[in-house]
Design an enzyme around this catalytic site. Sequence first.
Site, short mmCIF file in Angstrom:
data_model
loop_
_atom_site.label_atom_id
_atom_site.label_comp_id
_atom_site.label_asym_id
_atom_site.label_seq_id
_atom_site.Cartn_x
_atom_site.Cartn_y
_atom_site.Cartn_z
N GLU A 1 1.16 -1.13 0.08
CA GLU A 1 -0.03 -0.15 0.31
C GLU A 1 0.84 1.44 -0.12
O GLU A 1 0.99 2.36 1.11
CB GLU A 1 -1.17 -0.22 1.36
CG GLU A 1 -1.58 -1.45 1.08
CD GLU A 1 -2.74 -1.75 2.57
OE1 GLU A 1 -2.67 -1.32 3.25
OE2 GLU A 1 -3.75 -1.84 2.07
N GLU B 1 -5.72 -10.19 -2.01
CA GLU B 1 -6.88 -10.41 -0.78
C GLU B 1 -8.45 -9.44 -1.16
O GLU B 1 -8.75 -9.27 -0.64
CB GLU B 1 -6.41 -9.09 -0.42
CG GLU B 1 -5.08 -8.45 0.46
CD GLU B 1 -4.43 -8.15 0.86
OE1 GLU B 1 -5.22 -7.17 2.01
OE2 GLU B 1 -3.20 -7.22 1.64
C1 GLA Z 1 -4.77 -4.74 4.04
C2 GLA Z 1 -3.94 -5.48 4.43
C3 GLA Z 1 -4.03 -6.60 5.19
C4 GLA Z 1 -4.64 -6.60 5.72
C5 GLA Z 1 -5.75 -5.96 5.56
C6 GLA Z 1 -6.71 -5.59 6.66
O1 GLA Z 1 -5.38 -4.66 3.09
O2 GLA Z 1 -2.93 -5.26 2.73
O3 GLA Z 1 -2.38 -7.15 5.10
O4 GLA Z 1 -4.13 -6.33 7.30
O5 GLA Z 1 -5.92 -4.64 4.85
O6 GLA Z 1 -8.50 -6.17 6.12
#
Ligand code: GLA
Length: 363
Positions: A165, A276
């Site tokens: 991020e 994710e």
């Molecule tokens: C981000 C992070 C993950 C996790 C999510 C929480 O996407 O990359 O590691 O902490 O937030 O939902």
Amino acid sequence: MLTRILSLLLAVLSFLTFSPLSDYDYSDKLGDENYIGFKDCYADYFDIGAAVSGWHCNKEDISAFLLKNYSSLTGENAFKQAVLNPAEGVWNFSEADTIANFCRENGLKLRGHCLVWGYLGSWMTKDSEGNLVSKDVLLQRMHDYITTIVTRYKDIIHVWDVVNEPFGYDKKDGAFKHNDFLTICGEEYITKAFEYAHEADPTAVLCVNETTVLKKQKKQDYLLKYVEKWVNEGVPIHAVGIQSHWNLWETNETPRRLQKVIDKLYEIGVDIQITECDMRIDANKNDIFDTLPRNIELLQSKKFSQMFEVLRRNKDKISSVTFWGINDNRPQKTADGEKYYRHELLFDRESMPKNAFYAVCDF
Ligand code: GLA
């Protein structure tokens, strides 16, 4: 007049009878213990992964469920610096080792998540008085940390989210999300992290992992611009992770926009990973359902199904799709401390396939 009324009636009727949502209704399949494992449905496409905690690997029924459905795992938190190395000289490998050993013993792949996440803050950026350290000190600390972790799991982790991020999307942040790493090193905290990881394991696939890539166009623009620039400069970035925490009601998270960003990343020449994946169903904070209402479940099935149609169509550009969790048993807390569930994955709280699972596997 009569013809107009009739044609209007016909239009309404055809809309009512042609109910697209019914195409995503798999109620006849629900409850079947002998369903085909998720990874097997997708064996000709890409790896199917899930984010886990160490205890999942130690619990017999859960580990059997993992082995049936997933070909790749990632640590939800176990491989984050805040866990592995929460303070200078303090190391805590036990949960990460549990997951790594489970993958080693069972022939599963392991995605490493994540080496540098500036957003979280870190002891690395501060001295003992709490002041920011110099660029040299921070880069040396990052180098040592990355080398230790990448080397330790070199035999089993084939891909690393090197930086998590990094991009911004509003005026305050500019191209990069504000954090102490950025303040101290500028953009170099990102490129150096990739160099250090590559040095530690020249064969690992190195990934920049970003959230809200479809939702925030500005962030997507920065991501594309900088990944292209870094690739052209020879920075060892091999892949982009599109996190894909989708929301059912988010109008920017659409199959068409997903296809567009896949095309653009492919043009830049990087591998694409969905890192994710989940789909929350709350339109606002009052949407708390203990049981998922059937109409919302069908809408979620439809959106998941359309998303996976795009992913399958692009199987040559995508190497893995990882879900953020193994099943819907992920209790959250409201501001008042009330427990609730987001129903965001393809398996229910008892690890049985949901309607949306069948929608994704029916192709
Ligand atoms: C981000 C992070 C993950 C996790 C999510 C929480 O996407 O990359 O590691 O902490 O937030 O939902």
